[in-house]
Scaffold this motif. Structure first.
Motif, short mmCIF file in Angstrom:
data_model
loop_
_atom_site.label_atom_id
_atom_site.label_comp_id
_atom_site.label_asym_id
_atom_site.label_seq_id
_atom_site.Cartn_x
_atom_site.Cartn_y
_atom_site.Cartn_z
N PRO A 169 -25.40 71.56 33.08
CA PRO A 169 -25.99 71.71 34.42
C PRO A 169 -27.14 70.74 34.69
CG PRO A 169 -26.49 73.61 33.02
CD PRO A 169 -25.55 72.76 32.25
N ALA A 170 -27.59 70.03 33.65
CA ALA A 170 -28.69 69.06 33.86
C ALA A 170 -28.23 67.81 34.62
CB ALA A 170 -29.28 68.65 32.51
N GLU A 290 -22.37 59.87 28.03
CA GLU A 290 -23.36 59.33 27.13
C GLU A 290 -23.94 60.49 26.34
OE1 GLU A 290 -26.46 56.07 28.52
OE2 GLU A 290 -26.85 58.09 29.17
N ASN A 291 -23.85 60.39 25.02
CA ASN A 291 -24.47 61.44 24.20
C ASN A 291 -25.99 61.30 24.28
OD1 ASN A 291 -24.64 63.59 22.48
ND2 ASN A 291 -24.09 62.45 20.64
N ARG A 328 -17.69 64.54 11.95
CA ARG A 328 -17.12 65.70 12.64
C ARG A 328 -18.24 66.47 13.34
NH1 ARG A 328 -12.44 69.40 10.16
NH2 ARG A 328 -14.03 70.84 9.49
N ASP A 329 -19.37 66.64 12.62
CA ASP A 329 -20.49 67.38 13.20
C ASP A 329 -21.07 66.63 14.40
OD1 ASP A 329 -20.09 69.17 11.22
OD2 ASP A 329 -21.80 68.56 9.98
N TYR A 330 -21.13 65.29 14.29
CA TYR A 330 -21.67 64.48 15.38
C TYR A 330 -20.79 64.65 16.63
CZ TYR A 330 -22.94 60.47 18.24
OH TYR A 330 -23.34 59.68 19.28
N ILE A 331 -19.48 64.58 16.42
CA ILE A 331 -18.56 64.67 17.58
C ILE A 331 -18.67 66.06 18.22
CG2 ILE A 331 -16.13 64.62 18.29
CD1 ILE A 331 -15.69 62.50 16.04
N LEU A 332 -18.75 67.11 17.38
CA LEU A 332 -18.86 68.46 17.93
C LEU A 332 -20.20 68.65 18.64
CD1 LEU A 332 -17.22 70.59 15.09
CD2 LEU A 332 -16.23 69.96 17.29
N ALA A 336 -20.85 69.65 22.50
CA ALA A 336 -21.71 70.77 22.89
C ALA A 336 -22.78 70.30 23.89
CB ALA A 336 -22.37 71.37 21.65
N PHE A 337 -23.13 69.02 23.82
CA PHE A 337 -24.12 68.51 24.77
C PHE A 337 -23.51 68.41 26.18
CE2 PHE A 337 -25.37 64.55 26.98
CZ PHE A 337 -26.64 64.96 27.41
#
Ligand code: FAD
Length: 587
Positions: A169-170, A290-291, A328-332, A336-337
């Motif tokens: 929502p940001a 963009e992460n 894997r953690d980075y992609i997840l 989530a972002f």
């Protein structure tokens, strides 16, 4: 021509015009180009065709919006031209992809973009609405004359969240534009190969083989499956080994004057996720975002699942890359972002893959800023541009999947010039494989093939979706003899037999990872694995011991490279049985 015939032919006549090393998309492209010009060409691939980076891409066929901020305008222009050609020449695998960019700022990135453009900084930064708008305006401008797809549009925050309520929502607003995606890049590679091979007996290709230096400037092709070895005397070598280019160059020269490094690859990984909420949240669009760290990530609906990626990490040796836990953690985390309310469980990751981008050598500390363009060069040693008195080596450096045709064309033109041979055939408008004679009226095509083969219209439709107009040849083969169902409802024994016989299948993984999409879509069960193995073993006359070896090889590969273990495959047997029972009860 089978392997034995290729090796016999070379034994009788070792002189060839060109030996292409590497059967990824770029090697296959230059092979096809040369074959079509009547050049006597042999392609040697160390593993299977399209098993390196060409099986690990984000599956986008795109201009490369973000390359604009690196100032790579000519690459973006060329990529957009090639994207549009692929939409026409390979419509069975390449289709439009509506892409939405969530925007979190208005002005960010302007100053940074200018600074970067002037070469004063390489640091990634947030891209605001103004920068994205400018990029998309350039995209529209570059494609204005062809206009195959709609122009970009901007949406406000409320309208964006109305359509994609799960987005962070940001956001301030969003932009939607059109690029393209490729459903089966490995199959498209096989079709390029077949186009080349169909040019005549002067074009030969062998997978699971190596070019060995036997004496300074002298070479032999070694079959790594059957152990055959035969001398070869090419006038010219094309090194199209992508991320392996420097390693391959080292193996071609014997003296102290080794060629300088050309490549600086980065590894990228992707996950395939089976989560209905995630699929619904995309509403048919790719989300190109963009992460938090400024890296671009993507996710889009892919063959009933969702493809999410990717990472960008420097590596030296592409041989054993795989998606590591941190990736894997980075992609997840990036997922989530952008979609904070969607919860993905680990068991919903049905497949993962990793590959090395073959980027030109660069000292840039930010991997995203390394140029994505391609070029060809004859390798230079300290002494001369010939390898120990052997043939010159033309290296293909860099290159995106999207630009494989133009890159293959460029390399072929260098070769033709050296050989003093004319170009006879152009490929710019040449349809590829099942993209030939592509019907405007799909239903009428299915009705005609159904009538000609007496195969059910549903099955013909499935074959058409899988192979384009090549489905007619496959349906005709299926109709010639009794066919049997397999544990996966979409496939039958005759279809798999034809793939084995006509597509240079040597290992079980060739079939399950690259000739079909069974593994990547998470649809592969243990039952189906064993059924396909039995068919392959029958075709190849494998002993029980060889079958067991092949099964173990595949399951190890699936676990180590793709994060899929035997329990996951067994669970899919059970899911399938439950589905069949429910269908039977409701029927
Ligand atoms: C994570 C990631 C995402 C990407 N996303 C996109 C995208 O969305 N769109 C896009 O356009 N591009 C994308 N790319 C880029 C694209 O995938 C590559 O540029 C392209 O596939 C490179 O093809 P290639 O033939 O040069 O290399 P490869 O496909 O790696 O082929 C090289 C081949 O050479 C063989 N080989 C190695 N050594 C030898 C030897 N000594 N003898 C014989 N054979 C040898 C290997 O086995 C391999 O098959 C992506 C790449 C990565 C890694």
């Amino acid at each position: 021509m089978n392997r034995e015939e290729i090796f016999d032919g070379l034994r009788q006549s070792p002189k060839v015009d060109v030996c292409v090393l590497g059967g990824g998309i770029n090697g296959l492209s230059v092979f096809r180009e040369l074959a079509l010009q009547g050049v006597n060409v042999v392609l040697v691939e160390k593993h299977d065709f399209c098993s390196g980076a060409s099986a690990a891409l984000s599956r986008m066929v795109h201009g490369g919006l973000r390359y604009l901020e690196n100032g790579e305008f000519s690459l973006v222009r060329e990529s957009l031209v090639e994207r549009d050609r692929l939409l026409r020449n390979a419509p069975h695998y390449v289709g439009p992809l509506p892409t939405t960019v969530p925007v979190f700022d208005v002005f960010s990135g302007i100053a940074n973009g200018a600074v970067r453009f002037l070469g004063l900084s390489r640091r990634p930064s947030r891209r605001g609405a103004v920068v994205i708008k400018a990029g998309l305006a350039i995209y529209d401008f570059l494609t204005r004359k062809r206009a195959l797809m709609p122009r970009h549009e901007f949406r406000g925050r409320r309208s964006t969240l109305g359509r994609w309520p799960a987005l962070n929502p940001a956001i301030k607003n969003s932009a939607t534009y059109y690029d393209a995606w490729v459903s089966q890049p490995e199959r498209l590679g096989i079709e390029l190969l077949q186009d080349g091979l169909s040019a005549g007996a002067h074009a030969r290709a062998v997978n699971y083989a190596e070019l060995k230096l036997t004496a300074p400037g002298r070479y032999a092709v070694r079959d790594t499956i059957g152990g055959m070895e035969v001398s070869i005397e090419p006038t010219l070598i094309v090194n199209a080994t992508g991320g392996w280019i420097d390693i391959a160059n080292q193996s071609l020269f014997s003296g102290p004057a080794r060629p300088a490094p050309l490549m600086g690859g980065t590894k990228g990984s992707h996950l395939i996720i089976d989560n209905d909420d995630l699929t619904r949240a995309l509403d048919g669009h790719m989300i190109y975002y963009e992460n938090e760290d400024g890296r671009i990530c993507i996710l889009f609906p892919y063959l009933g699942k969702v493809l999410v990626g990717s990472t960008d990490i420097r590596v030296d040796d592409p041989e054993t890359v795989r998606c590591e836990t941190e990736e894997r953690d980075y992609i997840l985390q990036s997922l989530a972002f952008v979609l904070p309310t969607i919860k993905v469980r680990h068991e919903e990751i049905v497949f993962q893959f990793s590959g090395v981008r073959p980027l030109p050598a660069s000292k840039d500390s930010f991997t995203g800023r390394i140029p994505r363009d391609h070029y060809c060069t004859f390798v230079e040693t300290a002494d001369a541009d010939t390898a120990d008195g052997g043939p010159p080596v033309l290296c293909m450096i860099g290159g995106k999947w999207t630009t494989f045709r133009s890159f293959g064309e460029l390399a072929a033109d260098f070769v033709l010039e050296r050989l003093a041979r004319p170009r006879r055939v152009a490929t710019a408008d040449r349809a590829i494989g099942g993209g030939r004679d592509f019907p405007a009226d799909r239903e009428a095509w299915i009705t005609r093939v159904t009538a000609a083969t007496a195969i059910s219209p549903t099955r013909v439709a499935t074959l058409f979706q899988r192979y384009g107009t090549d489905a007619e040849r496959i349906a005709a083969f299926i109709a010639l003899a009794p066919d049997m169902p397999l544990p996966h409802p979409g496939y039958s024994t005759r279809e798999i037999q034809l793939l084995i016989r006509s597509e240079k299948v040597e290992h079980l993984d060739d079939l399950l990872l690259r000739r079909t999409t069974l593994a990547i879509t998470g649809e592969l069960s243990l039952e189906m694995t064993d059924a396909v193995l039995a068919l392959l073993a029958a075709e190849k006359h494998w002993s029980a011991a060889r079958q067991a070896q092949e099964r173990a090889r595949f399951l190890t590969l699936l676990l180590e490279r793709h994060g899929v273990d035997e329990d996951m495959l067994s669970a899919r047997n059970e899911q399938r049985s439950a589905l069949c029972e429910t269908t039977a009860r409701s029927g």
